[in-house]
Design a protein around this motif. Structure first.
Motif, short mmCIF file in Angstrom:
data_model
loop_
_atom_site.label_atom_id
_atom_site.label_comp_id
_atom_site.label_asym_id
_atom_site.label_seq_id
_atom_site.Cartn_x
_atom_site.Cartn_y
_atom_site.Cartn_z
N ALA A 55 0.69 -1.14 0.00
CA ALA A 55 0.09 0.18 0.11
C ALA A 55 0.89 1.46 0.02
CB ALA A 55 -0.82 -0.07 1.20
N ALA A 56 1.93 1.16 0.48
CA ALA A 56 3.07 2.38 0.61
C ALA A 56 3.36 2.80 -0.72
CB ALA A 56 4.13 2.06 1.69
N GLN A 57 3.86 1.73 -1.42
CA GLN A 57 4.47 2.05 -2.73
C GLN A 57 3.00 2.48 -3.83
OE1 GLN A 57 6.36 -1.07 -4.63
NE2 GLN A 57 7.93 -1.01 -2.87
N ALA A 58 1.67 2.00 -3.56
CA ALA A 58 0.72 2.38 -4.25
C ALA A 58 0.53 3.84 -3.89
CB ALA A 58 -0.55 1.51 -3.93
N ARG A 59 0.50 4.21 -2.50
CA ARG A 59 0.14 5.60 -2.21
C ARG A 59 1.04 6.62 -2.91
NH1 ARG A 59 0.22 3.41 2.85
NH2 ARG A 59 -1.94 3.12 3.86
N GLU A 60 2.43 6.23 -3.04
CA GLU A 60 3.29 7.12 -3.70
C GLU A 60 3.14 7.26 -5.18
OE1 GLU A 60 7.15 5.60 -2.91
OE2 GLU A 60 7.01 5.81 -0.62
N SER A 61 2.58 6.09 -6.08
CA SER A 61 2.43 5.99 -7.32
C SER A 61 1.13 6.94 -7.38
CB SER A 61 2.38 4.33 -7.89
OG SER A 61 1.97 4.65 -9.02
N ARG A 62 0.14 6.64 -6.67
CA ARG A 62 -1.13 7.46 -6.89
C ARG A 62 -0.94 9.06 -6.72
NH1 ARG A 62 -4.16 10.26 -7.89
NH2 ARG A 62 -6.37 10.53 -7.79
N LEU A 63 -0.29 9.22 -5.75
CA LEU A 63 0.27 10.95 -5.70
C LEU A 63 0.90 11.37 -6.71
CD1 LEU A 63 0.86 10.94 -1.72
CD2 LEU A 63 -1.31 11.57 -3.22
N ARG A 64 2.00 10.66 -7.33
CA ARG A 64 2.76 11.18 -8.74
C ARG A 64 1.67 11.52 -9.71
NH1 ARG A 64 6.38 6.87 -7.10
NH2 ARG A 64 5.48 5.60 -9.01
N GLN A 65 0.90 10.46 -10.04
CA GLN A 65 -0.02 10.48 -11.11
C GLN A 65 -1.15 9.66 -11.27
OE1 GLN A 65 2.04 9.93 -14.95
NE2 GLN A 65 0.38 10.42 -15.98
N ARG A 66 -2.33 10.20 -11.47
CA ARG A 66 -3.47 9.48 -11.36
C ARG A 66 -3.53 8.13 -12.48
NH1 ARG A 66 -8.03 8.74 -13.94
NH2 ARG A 66 -7.75 10.74 -15.50
N PRO A 67 -3.40 7.05 -12.22
CA PRO A 67 -3.32 5.90 -13.25
C PRO A 67 -4.85 6.01 -13.99
CG PRO A 67 -3.66 5.00 -11.07
CD PRO A 67 -3.57 6.31 -10.83
N ASP A 68 -4.92 5.29 -15.08
CA ASP A 68 -6.46 5.24 -15.65
C ASP A 68 -7.15 4.00 -15.12
OD1 ASP A 68 -5.73 7.07 -17.65
OD2 ASP A 68 -4.38 5.85 -18.59
N LEU A 69 -6.39 3.24 -14.29
CA LEU A 69 -7.09 2.01 -13.80
C LEU A 69 -6.21 1.36 -12.65
CD1 LEU A 69 -9.39 -0.74 -15.28
CD2 LEU A 69 -7.32 -1.56 -14.17
#
Length: 238
Positions: free
Chosen positions: A34-48
């Motif tokens: 989840a920690a890596q997922a949070r970082e990725s989501r904050l960098r840029q919104r994925p399409d899915l």
């Protein structure tokens, strides 16, 4: 081409899903918790997002609830699990997940579910409204890339090997014929797109990776898949 975030603590599943989605032309980002997922989501919104339910630090349902509470659940999220209960799946759907995949995930089920997720607008549980454009458009490279290719001068056509589109012909987008299968049109577009960036970044793979948002390993594989020669810089400087 959509940008898909895969969140799963099992490396085998991450690699398998990445291979399948990459072969379908998507850009894939991986997170093992989840920690890596949070970082990725904050960098840029994925399409899915493909989100595993059971993870060691924070479970997927809790992360889903966290994104919803922070107003970050504005992309389709598909939950994954090999042993989730019906109640868990229902709770995830109530929070805002658009679908659920049961492990082991078959190829056809994955592709069908991902396509359906990208094709539907997301309605966050907190507001039930959507101000961003549907992910179905974000998944289409014709709509997501900058407009230089959409008719007019061939500014973004570095190679100059393909014939120019006939003037005033609405069956062409730039020099890309629309009278061909989607996958072939997409490959042609991506070939022009990457040739453009290779030329303007002097074949620096590091800068091309940063410019296009593709991790270097995926970038090399994509260029190889498109038949683009990455060794021309060496040969031209010899």
């Amino acid at each position: 081409m959509a940008r898909i975030l895969v969140v799963d603590d099992e490396i085998g599943i991450r690699e398998l899903l990445s291979e399948i989605l990459y072969d379908e032309g998507h850009t894939v980002e991986l997170a093992e918790n989840a920690a890596q997922a949070r970082e990725s989501r904050l960098r840029q919104r994925p399409d899915l997002v493909l989100l595993d339910i059971w993870m060691p630090d924070t479970d997927g349902v809790s992360l889903l609830k966290e994104w919803s509470g922070q107003g970050l659940l504005n992309m389709p999220v598909i939950m994954m699990s090999g042993h989730a209960t019906v109640d868990t799946a229902v709770e995830a759907t109530r929070i805002g997940a658009v679908d659920f995949l049961e492990k082991p995930i078959t190829l056809q089920k994955l592709l069908k579910t991902v396509a359906a997720g990208l094709a539907r607008p997301v309605i966050p549980a907190s507001m039930r409204s959507r101000t961003e454009r549907p992910a179905a458009l974000a998944a289409d490279p014709v709509f997501t890339q900058p407009p230089p290719l959409a008719g007019g001068p061939a500014v973004a056509q570095p190679m100059g090997t393909a014939p120019s589109a006939p003037p005033h012909d609405d069956s062409y987008l730039g020099r890309i014929s629309l009278n061909q299968p989607l996958r072939e049109a997409r490959d042609e577009f991506e070939r022009i797109y990457f040739e453009y960036h290779l030329l303007h970044e002097n074949h620096s793979m590091t800068r091309v990776s940063e410019r296009t948002g593709l991790e270097r390993t995926h970038l090399y594989r994509k260029l190889k898949q498109l038949g683009i020669d990455t060794s021309r810089k060496k040969s031209s400087s010899a």
